[in-house]
Design a protein around this motif. Structure first.
Motif, short mmCIF file in Angstrom:
data_model
loop_
_atom_site.label_atom_id
_atom_site.label_comp_id
_atom_site.label_asym_id
_atom_site.label_seq_id
_atom_site.Cartn_x
_atom_site.Cartn_y
_atom_site.Cartn_z
N VAL A 83 0.75 -1.26 0.07
CA VAL A 83 -0.06 0.06 -0.04
C VAL A 83 0.98 1.35 -0.02
N GLN A 84 0.59 2.00 -0.80
CA GLN A 84 1.27 3.47 -1.04
C GLN A 84 0.19 4.51 -1.19
N LEU A 85 0.34 5.53 -0.15
CA LEU A 85 -0.17 6.64 -0.27
C LEU A 85 0.52 7.96 -0.39
N VAL A 86 -0.15 8.77 -1.39
CA VAL A 86 0.68 10.19 -1.87
C VAL A 86 -0.58 11.22 -1.85
N GLU A 87 0.05 12.10 -0.92
CA GLU A 87 -0.72 13.51 -0.66
C GLU A 87 -0.15 14.46 -1.53
N SER A 88 -1.10 15.40 -1.89
CA SER A 88 -0.79 16.82 -2.87
C SER A 88 -1.86 17.75 -2.67
N GLY A 89 -1.57 18.63 -3.04
CA GLY A 89 -2.64 19.72 -3.09
C GLY A 89 -2.58 20.93 -1.97
N GLY A 90 -1.27 20.65 -1.06
CA GLY A 90 -0.88 21.72 -0.34
C GLY A 90 -0.45 22.83 -0.77
N GLY A 91 -0.05 23.84 -0.06
CA GLY A 91 0.40 25.30 -0.34
C GLY A 91 0.33 26.43 0.42
N LEU A 92 0.35 27.53 -0.46
CA LEU A 92 -0.04 28.77 0.72
C LEU A 92 -0.98 29.25 0.35
N VAL A 93 -1.78 29.61 1.25
CA VAL A 93 -3.18 30.17 1.25
C VAL A 93 -3.45 31.35 2.04
N GLY A 152 -8.20 8.18 6.63
CA GLY A 152 -7.94 9.24 7.61
C GLY A 152 -7.16 10.46 7.07
N TRP A 153 -7.47 11.44 7.36
CA TRP A 153 -6.64 12.74 7.02
C TRP A 153 -6.20 13.16 8.61
N TYR A 197 -1.57 14.92 6.67
CA TYR A 197 -1.00 13.28 6.09
C TYR A 197 -2.69 12.55 5.79
N CYS A 198 -2.32 11.57 4.96
CA CYS A 198 -3.58 10.75 4.88
C CYS A 198 -2.91 9.28 5.20
N TYR A 240 -0.83 2.44 7.48
CA TYR A 240 -0.11 3.19 6.34
C TYR A 240 -0.46 4.67 6.38
N TRP A 241 0.86 5.27 5.82
CA TRP A 241 0.94 6.80 6.08
C TRP A 241 1.43 7.22 4.71
N GLY A 242 0.97 8.39 4.47
CA GLY A 242 1.56 8.95 3.42
C GLY A 242 2.68 9.90 3.80
#
Length: 122
Positions: free
Chosen positions: A2-12, A35-36, A95-96, A111-113
């Motif tokens: 199992v692999q988890l890959v997060e994306s979408g973060g940034g400066l807001v 879970g997040w 993290y997810c 499992y963790w991203g």
């Protein structure tokens, strides 16, 4: 594996919105819960939201129910976390994580991203 890959973060800016993505692979069963979690600088990790992939049941923790929406696209094996009206205190690493069957408010996930960073700043 199992692999988890997060994306979408940034400066807001405060009051803005973000949609985080968690792309999963390697599941051999359809009854995982995703879970997040987030970890603010200098603080422990806390649960934000969770979704059961098979049923689509959603859970929100702390005050996130009014500002966050978790969703899934099972065809893409991706879970999304939309957070609106972002506040300075939402800053942190997000993290997810995956575990079988049940969502859990603690970080008892298998499992963790690697995490994606969210910075809320003006």
């Amino acid at each position: 594996q199992v692999q988890l890959v997060e994306s979408g973060g940034g400066l807001v800016q405060p009051g803005g919105s973000l949609r985080l993505s968690c792309a999963a692979s390697g599941f051999t069963r359809d009854d995982y819960a995703i879970g997040w979690f987030r970890q603010a600088p200098g603080k422990g990790r806390e649960a934000v939201s969770c979704i059961k992939l098979r049923e689509g049941t959603e859970y929100y923790y702390n005050d996130m129910k009014t500002r966050a929406t978790i969703s899934r696209d099972n065809a893409k094996d991706t879970v999304y976390l939309q957070i609106n009206n972002l506040k300075f205190e939402d800053t942190g690493d997000y993290y997810c994580a995956a575990r079988l069957v049940f969502c859990h408010v603690t970080d008892d996930y298998e499992y963790w991203g690697q995490g994606t960073q969210v910075t809320v700043s003006s």
